[in-house]
Design a protein around this motif. Sequence first.
Motif, PDB file in Angstrom:
ATOM      1  N   ASP A   1      10.279   5.596 -13.927  1.00 48.13           N
ATOM      2  CA  ASP A   1      11.314   5.804 -12.912  1.00 48.13           C
ATOM      3  C   ASP A   1      11.804   4.471 -12.367  1.00 48.13           C
ATOM      4  OD1 ASP A   1      11.073   8.506 -13.140  1.00 48.13           O
ATOM      5  OD2 ASP A   1      10.097   8.826 -11.205  1.00 48.13           O
ATOM      6  N   ARG A   2      13.080   4.431 -11.998  1.00 52.38           N
ATOM      7  CA  ARG A   2      13.595   3.279 -11.266  1.00 52.38           C
ATOM      8  C   ARG A   2      13.365   3.534  -9.792  1.00 52.38           C
ATOM      9  NH1 ARG A   2      19.706   1.559 -12.265  1.00 52.38           N
ATOM     10  NH2 ARG A   2      20.041   3.625 -11.374  1.00 52.38           N
ATOM     11  N   ILE A   3      12.755   2.589  -9.098  1.00 56.59           N
ATOM     12  CA  ILE A   3      12.481   2.786  -7.687  1.00 56.59           C
ATOM     13  C   ILE A   3      13.776   2.594  -6.891  1.00 56.59           C
ATOM     14  CG2 ILE A   3      10.129   1.927  -8.046  1.00 56.59           C
ATOM     15  CD1 ILE A   3      10.916  -0.605  -6.469  1.00 56.59           C
ATOM     16  N   PRO A   4      13.827   3.088  -5.641  1.00 54.93           N
ATOM     17  CA  PRO A   4      15.036   2.927  -4.835  1.00 54.93           C
ATOM     18  C   PRO A   4      15.444   1.462  -4.689  1.00 54.93           C
ATOM     19  CG  PRO A   4      13.543   4.499  -3.814  1.00 54.93           C
ATOM     20  CD  PRO A   4      12.791   3.885  -4.954  1.00 54.93           C
ATOM     21  N   ALA A   5      16.713   1.254  -4.488  1.00 57.49           N
ATOM     22  CA  ALA A   5      17.233  -0.101  -4.318  1.00 57.49           C
ATOM     23  C   ALA A   5      16.657  -0.733  -3.054  1.00 57.49           C
ATOM     24  CB  ALA A   5      18.751  -0.071  -4.249  1.00 57.49           C
ATOM     25  N   GLU A   6      16.764  -2.043  -2.982  1.00 61.22           N
ATOM     26  CA  GLU A   6      16.162  -2.778  -1.874  1.00 61.22           C
ATOM     27  C   GLU A   6      16.604  -2.242  -0.515  1.00 61.22           C
ATOM     28  OE1 GLU A   6      17.127  -7.069  -0.387  1.00 61.22           O
ATOM     29  OE2 GLU A   6      15.627  -7.249  -2.000  1.00 61.22           O
ATOM     30  N   GLY A   7      17.907  -1.997  -0.349  1.00 56.22           N
ATOM     31  CA  GLY A   7      18.398  -1.487   0.932  1.00 56.22           C
ATOM     32  C   GLY A   7      17.800  -0.136   1.290  1.00 56.22           C
ATOM     33  N   GLN A   8      17.624   0.719   0.304  1.00 61.39           N
ATOM     34  CA  GLN A   8      17.029   2.029   0.548  1.00 61.39           C
ATOM     35  C   GLN A   8      15.557   1.896   0.925  1.00 61.39           C
ATOM     36  OE1 GLN A   8      18.415   3.433  -3.427  1.00 61.39           O
ATOM     37  NE2 GLN A   8      19.115   5.248  -2.329  1.00 61.39           N
ATOM     38  N   LEU A   9      14.865   0.961   0.292  1.00 59.80           N
ATOM     39  CA  LEU A   9      13.460   0.742   0.631  1.00 59.80           C
ATOM     40  C   LEU A   9      13.313   0.206   2.052  1.00 59.80           C
ATOM     41  CD1 LEU A   9      12.028  -0.819  -2.661  1.00 59.80           C
ATOM     42  CD2 LEU A   9      11.554   1.444  -1.721  1.00 59.80           C
TER      43      LEU A   9
ATOM     44  N   GLY B   1       0.813  -1.212   0.000  1.00 61.12           N
ATOM     45  CA  GLY B   1       0.000   0.000   0.000  1.00 61.12           C
ATOM     46  C   GLY B   1       0.845   1.260   0.000  1.00 61.12           C
ATOM     47  N   ARG B   2       1.932   1.261   0.741  1.00 60.19           N
ATOM     48  CA  ARG B   2       2.803   2.440   0.793  1.00 60.19           C
ATOM     49  C   ARG B   2       3.507   2.669  -0.541  1.00 60.19           C
ATOM     50  NH1 ARG B   2       6.314   2.240   6.232  1.00 60.19           N
ATOM     51  NH2 ARG B   2       6.947   4.297   5.448  1.00 60.19           N
ATOM     52  N   ILE B   3       3.917   1.584  -1.186  1.00 61.47           N
ATOM     53  CA  ILE B   3       4.553   1.712  -2.500  1.00 61.47           C
ATOM     54  C   ILE B   3       3.532   2.196  -3.530  1.00 61.47           C
ATOM     55  CG2 ILE B   3       5.682   0.455  -4.366  1.00 61.47           C
ATOM     56  CD1 ILE B   3       6.933  -1.361  -2.240  1.00 61.47           C
ATOM     57  N   GLU B   4       2.318   1.648  -3.477  1.00 60.44           N
ATOM     58  CA  GLU B   4       1.266   2.075  -4.407  1.00 60.44           C
ATOM     59  C   GLU B   4       0.970   3.564  -4.245  1.00 60.44           C
ATOM     60  OE1 GLU B   4      -1.488  -1.933  -5.004  1.00 60.44           O
ATOM     61  OE2 GLU B   4      -1.821  -0.625  -3.264  1.00 60.44           O
ATOM     62  N   ARG B   5       0.931   4.040  -3.009  1.00 60.93           N
ATOM     63  CA  ARG B   5       0.653   5.472  -2.788  1.00 60.93           C
ATOM     64  C   ARG B   5       1.774   6.339  -3.332  1.00 60.93           C
ATOM     65  NH1 ARG B   5      -1.640   3.236   1.844  1.00 60.93           N
ATOM     66  NH2 ARG B   5       0.234   3.527   3.122  1.00 60.93           N
TER      67      ARG B   5
ATOM     68  N   ALA C   1      13.778   3.229   4.239  1.00 56.12           N
ATOM     69  CA  ALA C   1      12.710   4.216   4.114  1.00 56.12           C
ATOM     70  C   ALA C   1      11.380   3.711   4.664  1.00 56.12           C
ATOM     71  CB  ALA C   1      12.552   4.617   2.645  1.00 56.12           C
ATOM     72  N   LEU C   2      11.099   2.421   4.473  1.00 53.91           N
ATOM     73  CA  LEU C   2       9.815   1.863   4.888  1.00 53.91           C
ATOM     74  C   LEU C   2       9.845   1.262   6.279  1.00 53.91           C
ATOM     75  CD1 LEU C   2       8.836   0.144   1.500  1.00 53.91           C
ATOM     76  CD2 LEU C   2       8.035   2.340   2.377  1.00 53.91           C
ATOM     77  N   GLY C   3      11.037   1.057   6.805  1.00 53.36           N
ATOM     78  CA  GLY C   3      11.152   0.521   8.156  1.00 53.36           C
ATOM     79  C   GLY C   3      10.711  -0.917   8.280  1.00 53.36           C
ATOM     80  N   VAL C   4      10.951  -1.702   7.239  1.00 54.39           N
ATOM     81  CA  VAL C   4      10.589  -3.130   7.264  1.00 54.39           C
ATOM     82  C   VAL C   4      11.795  -3.950   6.835  1.00 54.39           C
ATOM     83  CG1 VAL C   4       8.142  -2.695   6.810  1.00 54.39           C
ATOM     84  CG2 VAL C   4       9.713  -3.011   4.892  1.00 54.39           C
ATOM     85  N   GLY C   5      11.666  -5.269   6.958  1.00 53.50           N
ATOM     86  CA  GLY C   5      12.771  -6.143   6.617  1.00 53.50           C
ATOM     87  C   GLY C   5      12.902  -6.385   5.122  1.00 53.50           C
ATOM     88  N   ARG C   6      14.035  -6.947   4.744  1.00 58.51           N
ATOM     89  CA  ARG C   6      14.296  -7.213   3.330  1.00 58.51           C
ATOM     90  C   ARG C   6      13.285  -8.190   2.737  1.00 58.51           C
ATOM     91  NH1 ARG C   6      19.015  -5.509   1.016  1.00 58.51           N
ATOM     92  NH2 ARG C   6      20.478  -4.455   2.431  1.00 58.51           N
ATOM     93  N   ASN C   7      12.925  -9.226   3.479  1.00 53.66           N
ATOM     94  CA  ASN C   7      11.966 -10.200   2.956  1.00 53.66           C
ATOM     95  C   ASN C   7      10.615  -9.545   2.666  1.00 53.66           C
ATOM     96  OD1 ASN C   7      13.768 -12.320   2.973  1.00 53.66           O
ATOM     97  ND2 ASN C   7      13.137 -13.069   4.987  1.00 53.66           N
ATOM     98  N   THR C   8      10.215  -8.622   3.547  1.00 48.82           N
ATOM     99  CA  THR C   8       8.947  -7.913   3.357  1.00 48.82           C
ATOM    100  C   THR C   8       9.001  -7.068   2.086  1.00 48.82           C
ATOM    101  OG1 THR C   8       8.500  -7.831   5.726  1.00 48.82           O
ATOM    102  CG2 THR C   8       7.345  -6.235   4.360  1.00 48.82           C
ATOM    103  N   VAL C   9      10.094  -6.357   1.899  1.00 47.99           N
ATOM    104  CA  VAL C   9      10.263  -5.531   0.704  1.00 47.99           C
ATOM    105  C   VAL C   9      10.245  -6.410  -0.545  1.00 47.99           C
ATOM    106  CG1 VAL C   9      11.903  -4.121  -0.595  1.00 47.99           C
ATOM    107  CG2 VAL C   9      11.452  -3.618   1.813  1.00 47.99           C
ATOM    108  N   ARG C  10      10.952  -7.535  -0.493  1.00 45.30           N
ATOM    109  CA  ARG C  10      11.008  -8.418  -1.659  1.00 45.30           C
ATOM    110  C   ARG C  10       9.632  -8.956  -2.015  1.00 45.30           C
ATOM    111  NH1 ARG C  10      16.347 -11.753   0.375  1.00 45.30           N
ATOM    112  NH2 ARG C  10      17.870 -10.073  -0.025  1.00 45.30           N
ATOM    113  N   GLU C  11       8.871  -9.365  -1.005  1.00 45.25           N
ATOM    114  CA  GLU C  11       7.531  -9.897  -1.258  1.00 45.25           C
ATOM    115  C   GLU C  11       6.620  -8.819  -1.839  1.00 45.25           C
ATOM    116  OE1 GLU C  11       6.164 -12.960  -1.074  1.00 45.25           O
ATOM    117  OE2 GLU C  11       8.223 -13.646  -0.816  1.00 45.25           O
TER     118      GLU C  11
END
Length: 229
Positions: free
Chosen positions: A30-38, A15-19, A41-51
């Motif tokens: 646009d290229r979105i920020p790299a996984e580490g930056q996400l 939802g945050r990415i969609e917004r 920025a989002l305050g979640v783990g890498r697995n959450t970002v990947r999913e």
Amino acid sequence: MSEAAQPTLVQRTIGRIERAIESGEWAVGDRIPAEGQLVEALGVGRNTVREAVRALCHTGLLEARRGDGTYVRAASDLNAALQRRLRRAELKHVLQVRLAIEREAAPAAAVHRGEDDLARILSAFLARRRAQESGDAAAYVDGDLEFHRAIVAAGGNPLMTELYESLAEAVRDSIASLRPSWAPELPGACAHEDLADAIARRDPEAATKAAWAHTQTVEAAMERMGEKA
């Protein structure tokens, strides 16, 4: 809301990415920020970002390019769904939808347009005409598409605008495909100038007439292209 109905962390991240995409923070292309930056920025783990990213790639909102990162492919769920459908659509069907929206938007633009809207419309019209006179095919297609996008946006219907924006690349392809079939003697050959003038004068009846003349021109071009096929 029960605990079972609470959105998961992945869903909230989606939802945050969609917004971010829908607000224009990340635009189409646009290229979105790299996984580490996400992650940061989002305050979640890498697995959450990947999913979350994987899910949005599956819906068509994002596109992962091997070795190059992840890019925004569509501006909304509607846009993504239409892009998937348009890949299977025939040119004539795209044109029918395109023309229906343009005919509806023309009188609305004459009624609702502001000065900024008019400036955008006239700027695109002049760019289109210059490209036509110079024989610059790519600039002509860009100018023609921008002209119609500006008119639809001036109509003041955000849903119609979003729908047309979702069709933008398909509309671009249709303009490019039909351009060799244009001819000065076709009915409605001056429709773009008449349409811009009607909107400038805030005359919805004249705008409707010009939009229908444009439809005749496109349909005649389609027939010519069909004869060559």
